[in-house]
Design a protein around this motif. Structure first.
Motif, mmCIF file in Angstrom:
data_model
loop_
_atom_site.group_PDB
_atom_site.id
_atom_site.type_symbol
_atom_site.label_atom_id
_atom_site.label_comp_id
_atom_site.label_asym_id
_atom_site.label_seq_id
_atom_site.Cartn_x
_atom_site.Cartn_y
_atom_site.Cartn_z
ATOM 1 N N GLU A 185 -17.445 -3.051 21.061
ATOM 2 C CA GLU A 185 -16.236 -2.415 20.540
ATOM 3 C C GLU A 185 -16.497 -2.139 19.071
ATOM 4 O O GLU A 185 -16.849 -3.053 18.318
ATOM 5 C CB GLU A 185 -15.006 -3.305 20.716
ATOM 6 C CG GLU A 185 -14.488 -3.347 22.147
ATOM 7 C CD GLU A 185 -13.061 -3.865 22.219
ATOM 8 O OE1 GLU A 185 -12.556 -4.385 21.193
ATOM 9 O OE2 GLU A 185 -12.451 -3.751 23.285
ATOM 10 N N VAL A 186 -16.340 -0.880 18.676
ATOM 11 C CA VAL A 186 -16.728 -0.469 17.327
ATOM 12 C C VAL A 186 -15.617 0.358 16.692
ATOM 13 O O VAL A 186 -15.041 1.242 17.340
ATOM 14 C CB VAL A 186 -18.033 0.362 17.365
ATOM 15 C CG1 VAL A 186 -18.392 0.876 15.979
ATOM 16 C CG2 VAL A 186 -19.176 -0.479 17.928
ATOM 17 N N ASP A 187 -15.339 0.061 15.421
ATOM 18 C CA ASP A 187 -14.478 0.920 14.608
ATOM 19 C C ASP A 187 -15.394 1.931 13.918
ATOM 20 O O ASP A 187 -16.121 1.567 12.985
ATOM 21 C CB ASP A 187 -13.726 0.101 13.555
ATOM 22 C CG ASP A 187 -12.778 -0.920 14.184
ATOM 23 O OD1 ASP A 187 -12.431 -0.756 15.361
ATOM 24 O OD2 ASP A 187 -12.404 -1.876 13.480
ATOM 25 N N PRO A 188 -15.418 3.176 14.368
ATOM 26 C CA PRO A 188 -16.387 4.149 13.814
ATOM 27 C C PRO A 188 -15.958 4.655 12.439
ATOM 28 O O PRO A 188 -14.901 5.269 12.298
ATOM 29 C CB PRO A 188 -16.381 5.272 14.855
ATOM 30 C CG PRO A 188 -15.004 5.215 15.453
ATOM 31 C CD PRO A 188 -14.575 3.768 15.415
ATOM 32 N N TYR A 189 -16.789 4.400 11.437
ATOM 33 C CA TYR A 189 -16.473 4.811 10.068
ATOM 34 C C TYR A 189 -16.991 6.200 9.737
ATOM 35 O O TYR A 189 -16.300 7.029 9.189
ATOM 36 C CB TYR A 189 -17.071 3.812 9.055
ATOM 37 C CG TYR A 189 -16.439 2.449 9.050
ATOM 38 C CD1 TYR A 189 -15.266 2.174 9.757
ATOM 39 C CD2 TYR A 189 -17.018 1.397 8.337
ATOM 40 C CE1 TYR A 189 -14.690 0.909 9.747
ATOM 41 C CE2 TYR A 189 -16.445 0.132 8.307
ATOM 42 C CZ TYR A 189 -15.289 -0.112 9.019
ATOM 43 O OH TYR A 189 -14.723 -1.351 9.002
ATOM 44 N N ARG A 190 -18.281 6.432 10.071
ATOM 45 C CA ARG A 190 -18.903 7.686 9.638
ATOM 46 C C ARG A 190 -20.176 7.951 10.427
ATOM 47 O O ARG A 190 -20.879 7.017 10.816
ATOM 48 C CB ARG A 190 -19.239 7.620 8.146
ATOM 49 C CG ARG A 190 -19.755 8.924 7.567
ATOM 50 C CD ARG A 190 -20.101 8.810 6.098
ATOM 51 N NE ARG A 190 -18.968 8.471 5.250
ATOM 52 C CZ ARG A 190 -19.008 8.465 3.931
ATOM 53 N NH1 ARG A 190 -20.136 8.781 3.301
ATOM 54 N NH2 ARG A 190 -17.946 8.150 3.230
ATOM 55 N N LEU A 191 -20.471 9.246 10.655
ATOM 56 C CA LEU A 191 -21.771 9.658 11.170
ATOM 57 C C LEU A 191 -22.647 9.997 9.974
ATOM 58 O O LEU A 191 -22.218 10.689 9.048
ATOM 59 C CB LEU A 191 -21.643 10.870 12.100
ATOM 60 C CG LEU A 191 -21.165 10.589 13.524
ATOM 61 C CD1 LEU A 191 -20.877 11.895 14.245
ATOM 62 C CD2 LEU A 191 -22.180 9.766 14.300
ATOM 63 N N TRP A 192 -23.883 9.528 9.999
ATOM 64 C CA TRP A 192 -24.797 9.683 8.867
ATOM 65 C C TRP A 192 -26.091 10.293 9.359
ATOM 66 O O TRP A 192 -26.733 9.763 10.275
ATOM 67 C CB TRP A 192 -25.051 8.310 8.234
ATOM 68 C CG TRP A 192 -25.880 8.326 6.996
ATOM 69 C CD1 TRP A 192 -25.744 9.146 5.920
ATOM 70 C CD2 TRP A 192 -26.976 7.462 6.678
ATOM 71 N NE1 TRP A 192 -26.679 8.844 4.944
ATOM 72 C CE2 TRP A 192 -27.446 7.809 5.387
ATOM 73 C CE3 TRP A 192 -27.585 6.395 7.346
ATOM 74 C CZ2 TRP A 192 -28.512 7.156 4.773
ATOM 75 C CZ3 TRP A 192 -28.646 5.743 6.742
ATOM 76 C CH2 TRP A 192 -29.095 6.116 5.466
ATOM 77 N N TYR A 193 -26.478 11.433 8.778
ATOM 78 C CA TYR A 193 -27.736 12.087 9.149
ATOM 79 C C TYR A 193 -28.774 11.780 8.081
ATOM 80 O O TYR A 193 -28.592 12.133 6.908
ATOM 81 C CB TYR A 193 -27.541 13.598 9.273
ATOM 82 C CG TYR A 193 -28.789 14.310 9.724
ATOM 83 C CD1 TYR A 193 -29.263 14.167 11.027
ATOM 84 C CD2 TYR A 193 -29.506 15.118 8.852
ATOM 85 C CE1 TYR A 193 -30.414 14.810 11.442
ATOM 86 C CE2 TYR A 193 -30.655 15.772 9.254
ATOM 87 C CZ TYR A 193 -31.103 15.609 10.555
ATOM 88 O OH TYR A 193 -32.255 16.240 10.963
ATOM 89 N N ALA A 194 -29.842 11.101 8.462
ATOM 90 C CA ALA A 194 -30.871 10.707 7.499
ATOM 91 C C ALA A 194 -32.213 10.624 8.198
ATOM 92 O O ALA A 194 -32.310 10.167 9.343
ATOM 93 C CB ALA A 194 -30.529 9.349 6.869
#
Length: 289
Positions: A138-147
């Motif tokens: 179970e995850v609280d999604p904060y941000r998608l990060w492309y790196a």
């Protein structure tokens, strides 16, 4: 959602907001008064050439939207501008280097993106590379990060009770929930990722490296990490100090310089590099597969 896409495609940007527990969309304030976007021919050419940069995101909604915007920019070019673009494409190329592909993960990316926009917790099945098995999270999604050619989800993992980074291609399924969340005020995204050489996190250590003359000329021309400090050493050598996460990623990066670099400190890192080099030698000195 198709209606929303059609509205945005017609040139009317939308904002997503939560009101009384429900998701609503509204036109960006003042959009009817926004003057037509005017770009110079060189700006339009730069946008057209940038298509190559988003190639790894092919198959996702983000890629489709960016491609649509770039297509419109290309259509706005006068004939002489198109000729210049073709000339530039013949003299300027973009090398992406190693990267992942996300065409098969479009649904995962869309569900995660929507959950981030709505600030809703998700349930997901994740294939952990370190543990070699699939776990339910179970995850609280904060941000998608492309790196570094990869797409990562950063969010609070309720299984590990801490913020974690998840490789999107290892997410096997995503189920949205109605549980809202708030990003803690003390959470600093930049601080969360700043210690990583690229994406792997670990305990922070201070590293000192000495590059030999031949390697120094190459190493000094890049910013490998924001914390790096460079000092010239007699004989054409180069000293680098860097505060960074202690990880296998760091060991692999040091080994990529071959015999052209020496680890001065810390001792634990020097031992890890030597052991890995010995393992490589043993693995490649045998004749059997």
């Amino acid at each position: 959602r198709r209606d929303l896409d059609a509205i945005e495609s017609a040139g009317y940007p939308l904002l997503t907001e939560r009101v009384d527990g429900r998701t609503r969309w509204k036109l960006l304030d003042g959009v009817r008064q926004v003057p037509s976007l005017r770009l110079s021919p060189t700006e339009l050419m730069a946008l057209t050439l940038s298509r190559r940069l988003i190639a790894p995101l092919e198959g996702t909604a983000l890629h489709a939207s960016l491609q649509s915007a770039l297509t419109k920019a290309s259509a706005a070019l006068p004939p002489e501008g198109l000729v210049l673009v073709q000339q530039l494409e013949g003299t300027f190329s973009v090398g992406l280097g190693p990267h992942k592909r996300y065409k098969r993960h479009r649904e995962i990316v869309e569900r995660v993106t929507q959950a981030i926009a709505e600030k809703k917790r998700i349930q997901m099945r994740y294939d952990s590379a370190s543990r070699g098995r699939i776990t339910r999270r179970e995850v609280d999604p904060y941000r998608l990060w492309y790196a570094s050619g990869g797409l990562y989800l950063i969010g609070y993992c309720h299984l590990r009770n801490e913020p974690r980074m998840f490789a999107v291609e290892r997410i096997k399924s995503v189920t949205p929930t109605d549980l809202p969340y708030q990003i803690p005020l003390h959470f600093d995204f930049e601080a969360f990722v700043e210690d990583s050489l690229t994406v792997v996190r670990g305990p922070r250590i201070k590293v000192e490296l000495i590059f030999e003359k031949g390697t120094a000329a190459w190493a000094k021309d890049r910013v490998w990490h924001p914390s790096q400090q460079l000092t010239r050493v007699p004989g054409g050598k180069l000293r680098m100090t860097i505060t960074i996460a202690d990880s296998r990623e760091l060991v692999g990066w040091i080994l990529s310089f071959g015999s052209g670099v020496r680890v001065v400190r810390p001792n634990g890192l020097r031992v890890a590099v030597v052991e890995e080099a010995d393992a490589i030698l043993r693995r490649n000195s045998g004749s059997t597969l």
